[in-house]
Design a protein around this motif. Structure first.
Motif, PDB file in Angstrom:
ATOM      1  N   UNK A 171       0.822  -1.210   0.000  1.00  0.00           N
ATOM      2  CA  UNK A 171       0.000   0.000   0.000  1.00  0.00           C
ATOM      3  C   UNK A 171       0.858   1.264   0.000  1.00  0.00           C
ATOM      4  N   UNK A 172       0.586   2.142  -0.966  1.00  0.00           N
ATOM      5  CA  UNK A 172       1.253   3.433  -1.073  1.00  0.00           C
ATOM      6  C   UNK A 172       0.201   4.510  -1.296  1.00  0.00           C
ATOM      7  N   UNK A 173       0.146   5.468  -0.374  1.00  0.00           N
ATOM      8  CA  UNK A 173      -0.793   6.582  -0.481  1.00  0.00           C
ATOM      9  C   UNK A 173      -0.006   7.878  -0.590  1.00  0.00           C
ATOM     10  N   UNK A 174      -0.460   8.761  -1.465  1.00  0.00           N
ATOM     11  CA  UNK A 174       0.158  10.075  -1.616  1.00  0.00           C
ATOM     12  C   UNK A 174      -0.901  11.139  -1.339  1.00  0.00           C
ATOM     13  N   UNK A 175      -0.629  11.982  -0.333  1.00  0.00           N
ATOM     14  CA  UNK A 175      -1.550  13.059   0.038  1.00  0.00           C
ATOM     15  C   UNK A 175      -0.877  14.390  -0.268  1.00  0.00           C
ATOM     16  N   UNK A 176      -1.511  15.199  -1.104  1.00  0.00           N
ATOM     17  CA  UNK A 176      -0.947  16.508  -1.435  1.00  0.00           C
ATOM     18  C   UNK A 176      -2.074  17.398  -1.941  1.00  0.00           C
ATOM     19  N   UNK A 177      -1.985  18.688  -1.677  1.00  0.00           N
ATOM     20  CA  UNK A 177      -3.070  19.581  -2.102  1.00  0.00           C
ATOM     21  C   UNK A 177      -3.091  19.766  -3.617  1.00  0.00           C
ATOM     22  N   UNK A 178      -1.947  19.529  -4.261  1.00  0.00           N
ATOM     23  CA  UNK A 178      -1.881  19.517  -5.725  1.00  0.00           C
ATOM     24  C   UNK A 178      -1.545  18.098  -6.175  1.00  0.00           C
ATOM     25  N   UNK A 189       0.158   3.950  -6.768  1.00  0.00           N
ATOM     26  CA  UNK A 189      -0.158   4.806  -5.625  1.00  0.00           C
ATOM     27  C   UNK A 189      -1.610   5.251  -5.664  1.00  0.00           C
ATOM     28  N   UNK A 190      -2.221   5.307  -4.497  1.00  0.00           N
ATOM     29  CA  UNK A 190      -3.549   5.895  -4.341  1.00  0.00           C
ATOM     30  C   UNK A 190      -3.351   7.342  -3.923  1.00  0.00           C
ATOM     31  N   UNK A 191      -3.835   8.280  -4.716  1.00  0.00           N
ATOM     32  CA  UNK A 191      -3.602   9.694  -4.442  1.00  0.00           C
ATOM     33  C   UNK A 191      -4.830  10.339  -3.811  1.00  0.00           C
ATOM     34  N   UNK A 192      -4.573  11.204  -2.842  1.00  0.00           N
ATOM     35  CA  UNK A 192      -5.620  11.982  -2.191  1.00  0.00           C
ATOM     36  C   UNK A 192      -5.256  13.447  -2.374  1.00  0.00           C
ATOM     37  N   UNK A 193      -6.019  14.172  -3.170  1.00  0.00           N
ATOM     38  CA  UNK A 193      -5.728  15.572  -3.458  1.00  0.00           C
ATOM     39  C   UNK A 193      -6.470  16.438  -2.450  1.00  0.00           C
ATOM     40  N   UNK A 194      -5.780  16.737  -1.354  1.00  0.00           N
ATOM     41  CA  UNK A 194      -6.386  17.491  -0.261  1.00  0.00           C
ATOM     42  C   UNK A 194      -5.260  17.946   0.663  1.00  0.00           C
ATOM     43  N   UNK A 195      -5.592  18.798   1.614  1.00  0.00           N
ATOM     44  CA  UNK A 195      -4.591  19.194   2.596  1.00  0.00           C
ATOM     45  C   UNK A 195      -4.403  18.076   3.616  1.00  0.00           C
ATOM     46  N   UNK A 196      -3.235  18.032   4.190  1.00  0.00           N
ATOM     47  CA  UNK A 196      -2.960  17.014   5.206  1.00  0.00           C
ATOM     48  C   UNK A 196      -3.866  17.192   6.419  1.00  0.00           C
ATOM     49  N   UNK A 197      -4.125  18.444   6.779  1.00  0.00           N
ATOM     50  CA  UNK A 197      -4.991  18.698   7.924  1.00  0.00           C
ATOM     51  C   UNK A 197      -6.379  18.112   7.739  1.00  0.00           C
ATOM     52  N   UNK A 198      -6.945  18.278   6.549  1.00  0.00           N
ATOM     53  CA  UNK A 198      -8.271  17.720   6.276  1.00  0.00           C
ATOM     54  C   UNK A 198      -8.263  16.200   6.336  1.00  0.00           C
ATOM     55  N   UNK A 199      -7.208  15.597   5.778  1.00  0.00           N
ATOM     56  CA  UNK A 199      -7.144  14.134   5.740  1.00  0.00           C
ATOM     57  C   UNK A 199      -6.962  13.556   7.130  1.00  0.00           C
ATOM     58  N   UNK A 200      -5.990  14.069   7.872  1.00  0.00           N
ATOM     59  CA  UNK A 200      -5.709  13.468   9.171  1.00  0.00           C
ATOM     60  C   UNK A 200      -6.800  13.774  10.204  1.00  0.00           C
ATOM     61  N   UNK A 201      -7.527  14.869  10.031  1.00  0.00           N
ATOM     62  CA  UNK A 201      -8.656  15.124  10.932  1.00  0.00           C
ATOM     63  C   UNK A 201      -9.821  14.202  10.637  1.00  0.00           C
ATOM     64  N   UNK A 202      -9.790  13.545   9.473  1.00  0.00           N
ATOM     65  CA  UNK A 202     -10.868  12.623   9.092  1.00  0.00           C
ATOM     66  C   UNK A 202     -10.567  11.189   9.489  1.00  0.00           C
ATOM     67  N   UNK A 203      -9.326  10.905   9.871  1.00  0.00           N
ATOM     68  CA  UNK A 203      -8.923   9.542  10.204  1.00  0.00           C
ATOM     69  C   UNK A 203      -9.123   9.254  11.679  1.00  0.00           C
ATOM     70  N   UNK A 204      -9.341   7.975  11.980  1.00  0.00           N
ATOM     71  CA  UNK A 204      -9.532   7.542  13.367  1.00  0.00           C
ATOM     72  C   UNK A 204      -8.343   6.691  13.804  1.00  0.00           C
TER      73      UNK A 204
END
Length: 237
Positions: free
Chosen positions: A206-213, A221-236
């Motif tokens: 598993x490889x995830x890439x989180x970046x606002x751009x 890789x599974x990409x998440x186009x968002x801010x890190x703050x938004x992503x990590x505040x959504x995780x449990x």
């Protein structure tokens, strides 16, 4: 959907590694380098790439230190939600290590113990002549070029352009990436080498890439186009 996939992967993983860049610290008020408002889009008599090079440091240390104090030191910055989330993840035994391109020390301030700092740290400084260690105060409380009691110039333990990465840190980072079954990459454009090339050592599923751009990378890789703050505040946890 991608955040749900990341949550599932985190739940199932036994060895997580986080690989982070400047975007990790922007939500703490530290500007990055390459975004529209980043350091490289501001105007100086010399380009930041030139000032932050080994050659410039050796030839014009006075200008280097003026820029360094004004633009590279953010000692009032506090860890943000990404830093604190990762610290909690390590305390749980899920996060094995962090590999970071940042030099601000915020991961350690948040509580992380296993941090591989590819580009060094502003909190460590050494005399170029006798190698005596100096804390950050030696830079802050001096004028012009800081000097050791032996007369040598005090240099930040920060990797400048034209300098090689520390071999010990690099080898430790590669080993940590190789052993991770989940690699989360965040806040980096993956354009700075050799750091960006370290992702190729990942052998997990598993490889995830989180970046606002969006970041061009391997199709695996599974990409998440968002801010890190938004992503990590959504995780449990």
């Amino acid at each position: 959907m991608s955040i749900e996939q990341l949550q599932l992967a985190m739940n199932e993983a036994s060895s997580i590694l986080f690989f982070g860049g400047a975007g990790v610290s922007t939500e703490s008020g530290i500007p990055d380098f390459r975004s529209v408002d980043g350091l490289y889009h501001q105007h100086y008599a010399h380009s930041p790439e030139t000032i932050l090079s080994h050659t410039f440091f050796m030839q014009q240390p006075e200008i280097f230190y003026q820029f360094y104090r004004e633009k590279m030191l953010y000692l009032d910055a506090k860890p943000n939600i990404t830093h604190t989330f990762l610290a909690k993840l390590e305390a749980m035994g899920k996060l094995q290590a962090i590999v970071t391109q940042n030099i601000d020390g915020l991961h350690q301030l948040a509580g992380n113990k296993k941090v591989h700092e590819l580009h060094g740290s502003v909190h460590r400084n050494h005399c170029m002549q006798c190698q005596e260690f100096y804390p950050i105060d030696a830079i802050l409380n001096s004028q012009g070029v800081p000097h050791c009691h032996c007369g040598g110039i005090i240099k930040p333990d920060v990797i400048l352009y034209e300098e090689s990465l520390n071999e010990t840190v690099l080898e430790s980072a590669i080993q940590a990436i190789t052993q991770a079954d989940l690699l989360i990459v965040g806040g980096t454009s993956l354009t700075v080498y050799p750091a960006a090339g370290l992702l190729h050592y990942h052998q997990g599923k598993n490889l995830f890439i989180i970046n606002k751009d969006r970041v061009p990378h391997a199709s695996s890789a599974i990409t998440i186009t968002d801010t890190l703050g938004n992503v990590f505040s959504s995780l449990r946890l």
